[in-house]
Write an enzyme that holds these catalytic residues in place. Structure first.
Site, PDB file in Angstrom:
ATOM      1  N   HIS A 185       3.477  10.116  -3.255  1.00 56.43           N
ATOM      2  CA  HIS A 185       2.058  10.091  -3.591  1.00 56.43           C
ATOM      3  C   HIS A 185       1.301   9.039  -2.770  1.00 56.43           C
ATOM      4  O   HIS A 185       0.103   8.830  -2.967  1.00 56.43           O
ATOM      5  CB  HIS A 185       1.921   9.804  -5.103  1.00 56.43           C
ATOM      6  CG  HIS A 185       0.615  10.205  -5.686  1.00 56.43           C
ATOM      7  ND1 HIS A 185      -0.143   9.351  -6.464  1.00 56.43           N
ATOM      8  CD2 HIS A 185      -0.075  11.368  -5.642  1.00 56.43           C
ATOM      9  CE1 HIS A 185      -1.234   9.964  -6.862  1.00 56.43           C
ATOM     10  NE2 HIS A 185      -1.229  11.189  -6.377  1.00 56.43           N
ATOM     11  N   LYS A 187      -0.667   6.893   0.151  1.00 54.81           N
ATOM     12  CA  LYS A 187      -1.798   7.237   1.012  1.00 54.81           C
ATOM     13  C   LYS A 187      -2.133   6.037   1.889  1.00 54.81           C
ATOM     14  O   LYS A 187      -2.596   5.008   1.394  1.00 54.81           O
ATOM     15  CB  LYS A 187      -3.013   7.626   0.162  1.00 54.81           C
ATOM     16  CG  LYS A 187      -2.760   8.801  -0.774  1.00 54.81           C
ATOM     17  CD  LYS A 187      -3.745   8.787  -1.928  1.00 54.81           C
ATOM     18  CE  LYS A 187      -3.505   9.961  -2.859  1.00 54.81           C
ATOM     19  NZ  LYS A 187      -2.236   9.867  -3.589  1.00 54.81           N
ATOM     20  N   ASP A 192      -3.046   1.188  15.367  1.00 58.73           N
ATOM     21  CA  ASP A 192      -2.515   0.153  16.272  1.00 58.73           C
ATOM     22  C   ASP A 192      -1.711  -0.922  15.546  1.00 58.73           C
ATOM     23  O   ASP A 192      -1.535  -2.034  16.069  1.00 58.73           O
ATOM     24  CB  ASP A 192      -3.654  -0.505  17.067  1.00 58.73           C
ATOM     25  CG  ASP A 192      -4.128   0.372  18.227  1.00 58.73           C
ATOM     26  OD1 ASP A 192      -3.465   1.390  18.506  1.00 58.73           O
ATOM     27  OD2 ASP A 192      -5.152   0.040  18.847  1.00 58.73           O
ATOM     28  N   HIS A 418     -11.066   9.782  -9.549  1.00 57.69           N
ATOM     29  CA  HIS A 418      -9.790   9.750  -8.839  1.00 57.69           C
ATOM     30  C   HIS A 418      -9.388   8.324  -8.449  1.00 57.69           C
ATOM     31  O   HIS A 418      -8.310   8.103  -7.917  1.00 57.69           O
ATOM     32  CB  HIS A 418      -9.861  10.637  -7.586  1.00 57.69           C
ATOM     33  CG  HIS A 418      -8.532  11.100  -7.093  1.00 57.69           C
ATOM     34  ND1 HIS A 418      -7.947  10.614  -5.928  1.00 57.69           N
ATOM     35  CD2 HIS A 418      -7.657  11.996  -7.590  1.00 57.69           C
ATOM     36  CE1 HIS A 418      -6.780  11.212  -5.749  1.00 57.69           C
ATOM     37  NE2 HIS A 418      -6.568  12.044  -6.740  1.00 57.69           N
ATOM     38  N   LYS A 420      -7.893   4.716  -8.726  1.00 58.40           N
ATOM     39  CA  LYS A 420      -6.763   4.136  -9.475  1.00 58.40           C
ATOM     40  C   LYS A 420      -6.749   2.643  -9.183  1.00 58.40           C
ATOM     41  O   LYS A 420      -6.380   2.217  -8.080  1.00 58.40           O
ATOM     42  CB  LYS A 420      -5.460   4.804  -9.037  1.00 58.40           C
ATOM     43  CG  LYS A 420      -5.405   6.285  -9.444  1.00 58.40           C
ATOM     44  CD  LYS A 420      -4.394   7.055  -8.650  1.00 58.40           C
ATOM     45  CE  LYS A 420      -4.953   7.512  -7.323  1.00 58.40           C
ATOM     46  NZ  LYS A 420      -5.865   8.654  -7.448  1.00 58.40           N
ATOM     47  N   ASP A 425      -8.634 -10.843 -15.347  1.00 56.82           N
ATOM     48  CA  ASP A 425      -9.064 -12.238 -15.440  1.00 56.82           C
ATOM     49  C   ASP A 425     -10.019 -12.643 -14.321  1.00 56.82           C
ATOM     50  O   ASP A 425     -10.034 -13.805 -13.882  1.00 56.82           O
ATOM     51  CB  ASP A 425      -7.845 -13.177 -15.442  1.00 56.82           C
ATOM     52  CG  ASP A 425      -6.964 -12.987 -16.670  1.00 56.82           C
ATOM     53  OD1 ASP A 425      -7.464 -12.434 -17.669  1.00 56.82           O
ATOM     54  OD2 ASP A 425      -5.792 -13.387 -16.620  1.00 56.82           O
TER      55      ASP A 425
END
Length: 522
Positions: A185, A187, A192, A418, A420, A425
């Site tokens: 999952h 991404k 470079d 979508h 996440k 604190d």
């Protein structure tokens, strides 16, 4: 002459045979285990060594790092157009390498524009390595093989199917039901070896505000500096793992496919829908030239990931869930969580309740039923709303048609969360691919960025407050009989007694699914 069996008995016999065949198929998969999985055949390779001034990105980042030794620069990419432009600009500027790993790469406008950008980079001599999860690669072999045919581009698939399409792919899915359930999952997009974009977006129209019907509210971080070395190591670990198999070992390609792909990408780039994205890339180039330092530099930023062979390890000490839970449980006064798929499980429920017992403010933003693109996940989440609210957790559910606050092409259309992320604190935070659900914790591999920095925390808190605003989300509460109610906080304030903006069919589907023993797969 014997009497023929009654119809119901014949149907029962057929059903028994089908079930027996399915059981035998699954058992054969368990017994043969990894022998059914295509074996890795790719040569090992690593990130190309960074240089002080070999490429334009080298020179730009080296100058910034000299002014901020030992630190990492971070920029938030919450807007779909900005996120597209950032990927396009660092790809245009890359002169040495591009390393990408994604769960989904759609064969649509955005997918073609970005595939064309990779091809153009390869034409300039840039080495391109692209690692994709194979669960969503069905029927995309021609697209992938067209790119892979370029001498400077190599594509590998994570935990791939031997059978590329049709009924045999479905048979293999049943046979390998336990092994194919583990997906990558992650991404990330690295240019470079110096600049990385890590977060929640896959590659497709809905992740970059390019669809007319529904778009995802998402978040990426652009990172430069020290932490990118960690992103490079994560990519190399996955690229060289036993789970990564070259597409060339699984499918066949011709040079004609590449020519066809490039013609199709050129045609899509001429569409009216593509123009805002191409214009944003040009505007982003201008902003980059006008701004000497668009990044916030911090000394405590890290890019973290699950191990690539997570599904073969019982030891969870290096799993991402362990690190994130440790961060959450250490919160002293505030924990603000954003998760599109939120299924805390009994352990998570207990943990959040204990935080509330220590007088930690706990807020959670997730999708409403109408905004959720996976009804089964909402069915798993429904069980936990009442005990969470009873414990004092603040719950918000994103509206399916919130007021547009971004510059996305279709910002006022349907929306689905979508992003996440969480912030603790007012200084600690995480942004990445990890959902607060059992699948992210125990089945999929995940990655993201963690930080300890009050400025970055303030930016992420701003994103949380924007999503939790009355225009964007419902506030949940309990009535006198401990039934969930949704508060419409825009004038006039109104309590709603059923899942807002949802049909009876959708509510029934979610409720029925909630009764099934599926939580561990959500």
């Amino acid at each position: 002459m014997t009497e023929s069996l009654p119809l119901w008995r014949r149907l029962l016999r057929v059903l028994a045979i089908v079930l027996a065949l399915l059981v035998l198929l699954v058992l054969s998969g368990l017994l043969l285990a990894d022998r059914l999985t295509p074996q890795a055949r790719g040569e090992r390779s690593g990130v190309l060594p960074v240089q002080a001034a070999q490429t334009r990105i080298d020179r730009e980042v080296s100058a910034l790092q000299a002014a901020h030794p030992g630190q990492s620069g971070v920029a938030f990419l919450s807007d779909g157009l900005d996120a597209f432009a950032a990927r396009s600009v660092i790809t245009e500027r890359a002169e040495r390498s591009l390393d990408l790993q994604y769960y989904i790469w759609h064969d649509d406008l955005i997918g073609h524009l970005m595939a064309r950008a990779l091809h153009d980079a390869a034409e300039r001599g840039v080495r391109v390595r692209l690692l994709l999860d194979d669960m969503n690669a069905q029927d995309k072999d021609a697209l992938m093989m067209a790119l892979d045919s370029h001498p400077n581009i190599e594509i590998r698939l994570y935990n791939p199917f031997r059978n590329r399409s049709g009924i045999w792919r479905m048979v293999e899915m049943v046979q390998r039901v336990f092994s194919v359930n583990h997906r990558m999952h992650n991404k990330s997009w690295i240019a470079d070896g110096r600049v990385a974009i890590v977060g929640g977006r896959n590659i497709g129209e809905e992740y970059f505000s390019a669809r007319a019907d529904v778009n995802f509210r998402d978040l990426d971080l652009l990172v430069a500096g020290e932490a990118v070395d960690e992103a490079n190591q994560v990519f190399d670990d996955y690229w060289n793992s036993d789970a990564a198999v070259p597409i060339s070992a699984l499918a066949y390609h011709t040079r004609a496919q590449l020519r066809l792909l490039m013609r199709e990408s050129d045609n899509r780039a001429r569409l009216d829908a593509a123009q805002p994205y191409l214009e944003e890339v040009a505007a982003s180039r201008q902003r980059a030239r006008a701004s000497e330092e668009p990044l916030h530099w911090s000394g405590d930023v890290h890019i973290v990931s699950d191990p690539p062979m997570k599904h073969r390890r019982d030891d969870r000490h290096d799993w991402l869930v362990t690190r994130l839970v440790d961060m959450l449980t250490a919160a002293r006064h505030k924990a603000l969580l954003i998760s599109p798929y939120f299924v805390p499980g009994d352990e998570g429920l207990q943990g959040l309740a204990q935080m509330r017992a220590r007088d930690v403010q706990v807020g959670v933003i997730t999708n409403s039923l109408a905004a959720n693109d996976v009804v089964a996940v909402h069915g798993g989440y429904m069980h936990y709303r009442v005990p969470l609210l009873q414990a004092g957790v603040q719950l918000y559910e994103l509206k399916a048609h919130g007021q547009a606050t971004s510059s996305g092409l279709f910002g006022s259309s349907g929306a689905s969360l979508h992003t996440k992320a969480f912030v603790l604190d007012d200084r600690h935070g995480f942004v990445g691919s990890f959902n607060l659900d059992p699948r992210s914790a125990y089945l999929n591999t995940e990655m993201g960025v963690i930080f300890d920095d009050p400025v970055l925390a303030r930016q992420l808190t701003g994103e949380y407050l924007r999503l939790a605003s009355p225009e964007q989300s419902w506030w949940l509460g309990l009535d006198g009989r401990d039934r969930v109610r949704w508060l419409q906080r825009t004038p006039p304030p109104t309590w709603i007694g059923t899942e807002p903006d949802s049909s009876l069919r959708l509510r029934t589907s979610a409720r029925v699914i909630s009764w099934l023993p599926l939580e561990s797969q959500l």
